[in-house]
Design a protein around this motif. Structure first.
Motif, PDB file in Angstrom:
ATOM      1  N   GLU A   8       9.486  -5.053  -3.730  1.00 23.96           N
ATOM      2  CA  GLU A   8       8.314  -4.199  -3.452  1.00 23.96           C
ATOM      3  C   GLU A   8       8.791  -2.766  -3.236  1.00 23.96           C
ATOM      4  O   GLU A   8       9.735  -2.534  -2.475  1.00 23.96           O
ATOM      5  CB  GLU A   8       7.616  -4.753  -2.195  1.00 23.96           C
ATOM      6  N   ASP A   9       8.169  -1.812  -3.915  1.00 21.86           N
ATOM      7  CA  ASP A   9       8.600  -0.415  -3.765  1.00 21.86           C
ATOM      8  C   ASP A   9       7.808   0.338  -2.700  1.00 21.86           C
ATOM      9  O   ASP A   9       8.217   1.403  -2.263  1.00 21.86           O
ATOM     10  CB  ASP A   9       8.514   0.320  -5.108  1.00 21.86           C
ATOM     11  N   ASP A  52       6.246  -7.715  -6.491  1.00 27.49           N
ATOM     12  CA  ASP A  52       5.267  -6.685  -6.845  1.00 27.49           C
ATOM     13  C   ASP A  52       5.388  -6.470  -8.350  1.00 27.49           C
ATOM     14  O   ASP A  52       6.448  -6.724  -8.929  1.00 27.49           O
ATOM     15  CB  ASP A  52       5.616  -5.403  -6.062  1.00 27.49           C
ATOM     16  N   LEU A  53       4.317  -6.048  -9.015  1.00 23.03           N
ATOM     17  CA  LEU A  53       4.414  -5.873 -10.468  1.00 23.03           C
ATOM     18  C   LEU A  53       4.651  -4.425 -10.870  1.00 23.03           C
ATOM     19  O   LEU A  53       5.388  -4.145 -11.813  1.00 23.03           O
ATOM     20  CB  LEU A  53       3.161  -6.435 -11.155  1.00 23.03           C
ATOM     21  N   SER A  54       4.051  -3.482 -10.146  1.00 26.55           N
ATOM     22  CA  SER A  54       4.295  -2.065 -10.431  1.00 26.55           C
ATOM     23  C   SER A  54       5.507  -1.609  -9.639  1.00 26.55           C
ATOM     24  O   SER A  54       5.429  -1.402  -8.430  1.00 26.55           O
ATOM     25  CB  SER A  54       3.088  -1.219 -10.038  1.00 26.55           C
ATOM     26  N   LEU A  55       6.630  -1.489 -10.335  1.00 24.66           N
ATOM     27  CA  LEU A  55       7.893  -1.144  -9.689  1.00 24.66           C
ATOM     28  C   LEU A  55       8.588  -0.053 -10.486  1.00 24.66           C
ATOM     29  O   LEU A  55       8.396   0.051 -11.696  1.00 24.66           O
ATOM     30  CB  LEU A  55       8.818  -2.371  -9.659  1.00 24.66           C
ATOM     31  N   PRO A  56       9.428   0.744  -9.819  1.00 28.74           N
ATOM     32  CA  PRO A  56      10.204   1.746 -10.551  1.00 28.74           C
ATOM     33  C   PRO A  56      11.324   1.098 -11.360  1.00 28.74           C
ATOM     34  O   PRO A  56      11.660  -0.054 -11.114  1.00 28.74           O
ATOM     35  CB  PRO A  56      10.775   2.629  -9.439  1.00 28.74           C
ATOM     36  N   GLU A  57      11.877   1.817 -12.296  1.00 29.44           N
ATOM     37  CA  GLU A  57      13.002   1.420 -13.180  1.00 29.44           C
ATOM     38  C   GLU A  57      12.614   0.307 -14.132  1.00 29.44           C
ATOM     39  O   GLU A  57      12.753   0.418 -15.319  1.00 29.44           O
ATOM     40  CB  GLU A  57      14.249   0.893 -12.455  1.00 29.44           C
ATOM     41  N   MET A  58      12.212  -0.837 -13.530  1.00 30.26           N
ATOM     42  CA  MET A  58      11.836  -1.982 -14.343  1.00 30.26           C
ATOM     43  C   MET A  58      10.670  -2.659 -13.649  1.00 30.26           C
ATOM     44  O   MET A  58      10.733  -2.943 -12.458  1.00 30.26           O
ATOM     45  CB  MET A  58      13.002  -2.958 -14.440  1.00 30.26           C
TER      46      MET A  58
END
Ligand code: MN
Length: 135
Positions: A8-9, A52-58
């Motif tokens: 999770e970001d 979480d699905l919306s994450l940075p990098e990947m």
């Protein structure tokens, strides 16, 4: 008690999920991006991953696919936790290999129930895992 990896970001979401899991007696780990999540899944072999699905990098869909196509980690249950609540998003998460799909804001009763169910599945797997594949 289970070891659970939270990918999770968003720090507020992470803190809430950690609170709920630790209150239920579980141990948690945190990865703030998709790549780190894959790496920690390999290193830690958690009993469950909250993704979480919306994450940075990947993003979480890609990270889930990678985890589920790697023989070292494909047995780990993954629950997607996301604000993407369109029917297509749910299908996309399940297609990527997620075992369950939870939407934000979190419904605490449903969250706890889903976590318990997936952990039971994970424990069952490790008990039936063939010899030589122990931790
Ligand atoms: Mn996010």
């Amino acid at each position: 008690m289970a070891r659970i990896l939270i990918v999770e970001d968003n720090v507020d979401n992470y803190e809430l999920v950690r609170f709920l899991l630790e209150r239920a007696g579980h141990e948690t780990r945190w990865a703030s991006g998709g790549r780190e999540g894959i790496q920690m899944a390999k290193q830690e072999k958690p009993d469950l991953i909250i993704m979480d699905l919306s994450l940075p990098e990947m993003d979480g869909w890609t990270a889930t696919e990678r985890i589920k196509t790697d023989a070292e980690t494909n047995h780990i249950p993954i629950a997607a936790l996301t604000a993407h609540t369109l029917p297509g998003d749910r299908k996309r998460a399940l297609d990527a290999g997620c075992d369950s799909y939870l939407s934000k804001p979190i419904n605490i009763a449903l969250f706890n129930e889903t976590v318990s169910k997936l952990i039971a599945k994970s424990k069952h797997h490790s008990e039936t895992r063939p010899e030589g594949d122990q931790e």
